[in-house]
Design a protein around this motif. Structure first.
Motif, PDB file in Angstrom:
ATOM      1  N   ASP A  61       0.834  -1.200   0.000  1.00 55.62           N
ATOM      2  CA  ASP A  61       0.000   0.000   0.000  1.00 55.62           C
ATOM      3  C   ASP A  61       0.869   1.251   0.000  1.00 55.62           C
ATOM      4  O   ASP A  61       1.671   1.465   0.917  1.00 55.62           O
ATOM      5  CB  ASP A  61      -0.903   0.019   1.234  1.00 55.62           C
ATOM      6  N   ALA A  62       0.691   2.097  -1.011  1.00 55.61           N
ATOM      7  CA  ALA A  62       1.449   3.343  -1.060  1.00 55.61           C
ATOM      8  C   ALA A  62       1.061   4.275   0.078  1.00 55.61           C
ATOM      9  O   ALA A  62       1.828   5.174   0.440  1.00 55.61           O
ATOM     10  CB  ALA A  62       1.227   4.033  -2.401  1.00 55.61           C
ATOM     11  N   TYR A  63      -0.116   4.052   0.657  1.00 61.06           N
ATOM     12  CA  TYR A  63      -0.603   4.848   1.786  1.00 61.06           C
ATOM     13  C   TYR A  63      -1.664   4.004   2.480  1.00 61.06           C
ATOM     14  O   TYR A  63      -2.545   3.452   1.830  1.00 61.06           O
ATOM     15  CB  TYR A  63      -1.182   6.174   1.279  1.00 61.06           C
ATOM     16  N   ILE A  64      -1.589   3.879   3.804  1.00 61.68           N
ATOM     17  CA  ILE A  64      -2.508   2.958   4.489  1.00 61.68           C
ATOM     18  C   ILE A  64      -3.754   3.634   5.040  1.00 61.68           C
ATOM     19  O   ILE A  64      -4.693   2.946   5.443  1.00 61.68           O
ATOM     20  CB  ILE A  64      -1.801   2.191   5.626  1.00 61.68           C
ATOM     21  N   GLY A  65      -3.777   4.968   5.101  1.00 65.16           N
ATOM     22  CA  GLY A  65      -4.959   5.649   5.601  1.00 65.16           C
ATOM     23  C   GLY A  65      -4.717   6.372   6.913  1.00 65.16           C
ATOM     24  O   GLY A  65      -3.578   6.521   7.366  1.00 65.16           O
ATOM     25  N   GLN A  66      -5.813   6.805   7.540  1.00 66.26           N
ATOM     26  CA  GLN A  66      -5.758   7.638   8.733  1.00 66.26           C
ATOM     27  C   GLN A  66      -5.896   6.822  10.019  1.00 66.26           C
ATOM     28  O   GLN A  66      -6.673   5.858  10.084  1.00 66.26           O
ATOM     29  CB  GLN A  66      -6.883   8.675   8.694  1.00 66.26           C
ATOM     30  N   LEU A  67      -5.144   7.226  11.032  1.00 65.67           N
ATOM     31  CA  LEU A  67      -5.242   6.567  12.331  1.00 65.67           C
ATOM     32  C   LEU A  67      -6.618   6.769  12.959  1.00 65.67           C
ATOM     33  O   LEU A  67      -7.104   5.908  13.699  1.00 65.67           O
ATOM     34  CB  LEU A  67      -4.156   7.104  13.263  1.00 65.67           C
ATOM     35  N   LEU A  68      -7.282   7.877  12.640  1.00 64.46           N
ATOM     36  CA  LEU A  68      -8.592   8.180  13.217  1.00 64.46           C
ATOM     37  C   LEU A  68      -9.750   7.621  12.400  1.00 64.46           C
ATOM     38  O   LEU A  68     -10.910   7.871  12.730  1.00 64.46           O
ATOM     39  CB  LEU A  68      -8.749   9.703  13.379  1.00 64.46           C
ATOM     40  N   PRO A 170      -9.135   2.679  -8.166  1.00 59.49           N
ATOM     41  CA  PRO A 170      -8.257   2.005  -7.192  1.00 59.49           C
ATOM     42  C   PRO A 170      -6.786   2.349  -7.421  1.00 59.49           C
ATOM     43  O   PRO A 170      -6.019   1.553  -7.973  1.00 59.49           O
ATOM     44  CB  PRO A 170      -8.536   0.528  -7.450  1.00 59.49           C
ATOM     45  N   ILE A 171      -6.394   3.553  -7.007  1.00 60.51           N
ATOM     46  CA  ILE A 171      -5.009   3.977  -7.186  1.00 60.51           C
ATOM     47  C   ILE A 171      -4.597   4.880  -6.025  1.00 60.51           C
ATOM     48  O   ILE A 171      -5.403   5.701  -5.552  1.00 60.51           O
ATOM     49  CB  ILE A 171      -4.813   4.706  -8.537  1.00 60.51           C
ATOM     50  N   ARG A 172      -3.363   4.694  -5.550  1.00 57.34           N
ATOM     51  CA  ARG A 172      -2.785   5.564  -4.533  1.00 57.34           C
ATOM     52  C   ARG A 172      -1.342   5.860  -4.911  1.00 57.34           C
ATOM     53  O   ARG A 172      -0.619   4.972  -5.358  1.00 57.34           O
ATOM     54  CB  ARG A 172      -2.853   4.922  -3.144  1.00 57.34           C
ATOM     55  N   LEU A 173      -0.957   7.101  -4.706  1.00 55.14           N
ATOM     56  CA  LEU A 173       0.395   7.536  -5.034  1.00 55.14           C
ATOM     57  C   LEU A 173       0.930   8.337  -3.859  1.00 55.14           C
ATOM     58  O   LEU A 173       0.256   9.235  -3.342  1.00 55.14           O
ATOM     59  CB  LEU A 173       0.397   8.402  -6.299  1.00 55.14           C
ATOM     60  N   SER A 174       2.154   8.019  -3.423  1.00 56.58           N
ATOM     61  CA  SER A 174       2.754   8.737  -2.302  1.00 56.58           C
ATOM     62  C   SER A 174       4.216   9.027  -2.575  1.00 56.58           C
ATOM     63  O   SER A 174       4.864   8.366  -3.401  1.00 56.58           O
ATOM     64  CB  SER A 174       2.622   7.927  -0.998  1.00 56.58           C
ATOM     65  N   VAL A 175       4.733  10.026  -1.871  1.00 57.58           N
ATOM     66  CA  VAL A 175       6.163  10.317  -1.860  1.00 57.58           C
ATOM     67  C   VAL A 175       6.613  10.231  -0.408  1.00 57.58           C
ATOM     68  O   VAL A 175       5.832  10.491   0.522  1.00 57.58           O
ATOM     69  CB  VAL A 175       6.485  11.699  -2.449  1.00 57.58           C
ATOM     70  N   GLY A 176       7.872   9.845  -0.194  1.00 59.63           N
ATOM     71  CA  GLY A 176       8.306   9.633   1.181  1.00 59.63           C
ATOM     72  C   GLY A 176       9.782   9.918   1.391  1.00 59.63           C
ATOM     73  O   GLY A 176      10.565  10.070   0.442  1.00 59.63           O
ATOM     74  N   ASN A 217      24.717   4.243   6.804  1.00 50.18           N
ATOM     75  CA  ASN A 217      23.588   5.091   7.151  1.00 50.18           C
ATOM     76  C   ASN A 217      23.068   5.687   5.854  1.00 50.18           C
ATOM     77  O   ASN A 217      23.845   6.272   5.087  1.00 50.18           O
ATOM     78  CB  ASN A 217      23.996   6.205   8.116  1.00 50.18           C
ATOM     79  N   THR A 218      21.768   5.549   5.608  1.00 50.36           N
ATOM     80  CA  THR A 218      21.195   5.909   4.323  1.00 50.36           C
ATOM     81  C   THR A 218      19.978   6.811   4.494  1.00 50.36           C
ATOM     82  O   THR A 218      19.110   6.526   5.331  1.00 50.36           O
ATOM     83  CB  THR A 218      20.764   4.642   3.558  1.00 50.36           C
ATOM     84  N   ILE A 219      19.927   7.856   3.700  1.00 54.97           N
ATOM     85  CA  ILE A 219      18.725   8.691   3.592  1.00 54.97           C
ATOM     86  C   ILE A 219      18.154   8.487   2.191  1.00 54.97           C
ATOM     87  O   ILE A 219      18.883   8.598   1.198  1.00 54.97           O
ATOM     88  CB  ILE A 219      19.045  10.170   3.833  1.00 54.97           C
ATOM     89  N   GLU A 220      16.864   8.176   2.123  1.00 52.79           N
ATOM     90  CA  GLU A 220      16.251   7.852   0.831  1.00 52.79           C
ATOM     91  C   GLU A 220      14.989   8.672   0.597  1.00 52.79           C
ATOM     92  O   GLU A 220      14.153   8.822   1.487  1.00 52.79           O
ATOM     93  CB  GLU A 220      15.902   6.367   0.766  1.00 52.79           C
ATOM     94  N   ILE A 221      14.868   9.194  -0.610  1.00 53.22           N
ATOM     95  CA  ILE A 221      13.624   9.806  -1.096  1.00 53.22           C
ATOM     96  C   ILE A 221      12.984   8.797  -2.037  1.00 53.22           C
ATOM     97  O   ILE A 221      13.658   8.236  -2.912  1.00 53.22           O
ATOM     98  CB  ILE A 221      13.911  11.123  -1.836  1.00 53.22           C
ATOM     99  N   LYS A 222      11.693   8.551  -1.855  1.00 47.95           N
ATOM    100  CA  LYS A 222      11.061   7.526  -2.680  1.00 47.95           C
ATOM    101  C   LYS A 222       9.647   7.930  -3.089  1.00 47.95           C
ATOM    102  O   LYS A 222       9.005   8.770  -2.450  1.00 47.95           O
ATOM    103  CB  LYS A 222      11.034   6.185  -1.947  1.00 47.95           C
ATOM    104  N   ALA A 223       9.189   7.325  -4.168  1.00 54.05           N
ATOM    105  CA  ALA A 223       7.823   7.496  -4.649  1.00 54.05           C
ATOM    106  C   ALA A 223       7.251   6.115  -4.935  1.00 54.05           C
ATOM    107  O   ALA A 223       7.975   5.213  -5.386  1.00 54.05           O
ATOM    108  CB  ALA A 223       7.790   8.360  -5.909  1.00 54.05           C
ATOM    109  N   GLN A 224       5.958   5.942  -4.659  1.00 57.18           N
ATOM    110  CA  GLN A 224       5.339   4.628  -4.829  1.00 57.18           C
ATOM    111  C   GLN A 224       3.900   4.786  -5.297  1.00 57.18           C
ATOM    112  O   GLN A 224       3.182   5.691  -4.858  1.00 57.18           O
ATOM    113  CB  GLN A 224       5.363   3.849  -3.511  1.00 57.18           C
ATOM    114  N   VAL A 225       3.501   3.891  -6.185  1.00 57.78           N
ATOM    115  CA  VAL A 225       2.123   3.826  -6.645  1.00 57.78           C
ATOM    116  C   VAL A 225       1.591   2.430  -6.359  1.00 57.78           C
ATOM    117  O   VAL A 225       2.324   1.434  -6.465  1.00 57.78           O
ATOM    118  CB  VAL A 225       2.013   4.158  -8.156  1.00 57.78           C
ATOM    119  N   SER A 226       0.345   2.344  -5.941  1.00 61.50           N
ATOM    120  CA  SER A 226      -0.276   1.038  -5.694  1.00 61.50           C
ATOM    121  C   SER A 226      -1.710   1.051  -6.202  1.00 61.50           C
ATOM    122  O   SER A 226      -2.328   2.115  -6.349  1.00 61.50           O
ATOM    123  CB  SER A 226      -0.245   0.684  -4.203  1.00 61.50           C
TER     124      SER A 226
END
Length: 332
Positions: A61-68, A170-176, A217-226
């Protein structure tokens, strides 16, 4: 500690299948051979380590949703995986150190596991993930697999922000943005002597504990679609990272020069020849490096009520190595 023992054995067996030490030295190598092998190994693993550290938290899942939300969106799970490191430079250094590494077409396997958790954001469309894996020394491992020693610790965290969360399609796109820290190594005590020439002198060790070690030690910028469907969730992504790494070898043993205990003068000479650490009880060459890295990843999860089974494939753009993982998690 028993819960770690099975994981310890699993990871150790993978290392052992790929690395079994030999027990005779066919020729004397030089300090120059050691340095050249360490330099090549460090250069190669500097590309592999950032890739290696990104195992874990590759959820479908590119994004799982809200805690609330109702129910609140969160998940916990466990993943196992491995990447392949090109074996050429590793074989060259291992040969000098008297490790026998069989040729493997896909490269030398570096295994990993991680406990994982992810929790949805509040108000804004983001989520946060954490991972941690360690193989501690324990009595069961020592009794069953005392012929080889390993070090392994992986930790990391990320935050992802959803750009697209369509309720129609049914599509989700996130950057992280993520941070990973990895420490590891493999070592073995060899029941034999070793000798390394420098100038007209010879550095000697007896029954040494010989090891390869690394950390990053790694810092990563990523993008994902699901694409969250009812029974499956296909996904794909891209990550670009910057890493600060260390890698090399270490030999623990009484150190002799021409049969006598090493003196302060010889220690200084050997340091000038490139051994970054040497004393009467051992020596090493550990090289620091920084590197950019890019990876592609993707796969599919099978959605079984609140259980998800993830299959992930990874590709390292920098050296064409590959990786993969399997994960199982409980997710609302």
């Amino acid at each position: 500690m028993k819960k770690y023992a099975i994981i310890s054995i699993f990871i150790t067996i993978i290392f052992v299948l790929a690395a079994s030490p030999v027990f005779s030295q066919e020729e004397n190598y030089t300090i120059g051979d050691l340095n050249a092998g360490a330099d090549a190994f460090s250069s190669a693993i500097a590309k592999a380590l950032p890739f290696y550290s990104t195992l874990g938290l590759n959820w479908s899942d590119a994004y799982i949703g809200q805690l609330l939300d109702v129910p609140p969106k969160f998940g916990v799970g466990l993943s196992f995986g491995a990447i392949s490191m090109p074996a050429g430079s590793l074989n060259d250094l291992a040969k000098v150190l008297n490790f026998n590494l069989p040729s493997i077409k896909i490269g030398f396997p570096l295994p990993a596991y991680a406990l994982e958790a992810r929790v949805g954001g509040i108000f804004l469309p983001f989520d946060i993930g954490l991972k941690y894996g360690i193989v501690p020394e324990n009595q069961l491992l020592d009794e069953l697999l005392d012929f080889v020693n390993i070090r392994y610790q992986l930790m990391g965290a990320d935050i992802r922000y959803a750009i697209i969360t369509s309720k129609v399609m049914p599509i989700r796109l996130s950057v992280g943005l993520g941070f990973n820290r990895l420490e590891g190594g493999i070592s073995k005590t060899l029941n034999m002597g070793q000798a390394f020439d420098f100038g007209i002198n010879t550095l000697e060790v007896t029954d040494p504990n010989v090891g390869l070690l690394w950390e990053t030690n790694t810092i990563e910028i990523k993008a994902q679609v699901s694409f969250p469907l009812v029974l499956i969730t296909p996904y794909a992504g891209l990550g670009v990272s910057h890493a600060w790494s260390k890698a090399g070898y270490q030999v623990k043993s009484e150190v002799l020069v021409d049969g006598d205990p090493v003196t302060a003068e010889y220690i200084q000479e050997l340091r000038e020849l490139g051994l970054t650490g040497i004393s009467g009880s051992g020596f090493e060459r550990v090289i620091e490096s920084t590197a950019l890295n890019a990876r592609l990843f993707g796969g599919i999860s099978f959605n079984l009520l609140f259980i998800k089974l993830d299959l992930t494939a990874m590709y390292n753009v920098m050296d064409s190595s590959i990786g993969g993982s399997f994960g199982v998690r409980f997710q609302l």
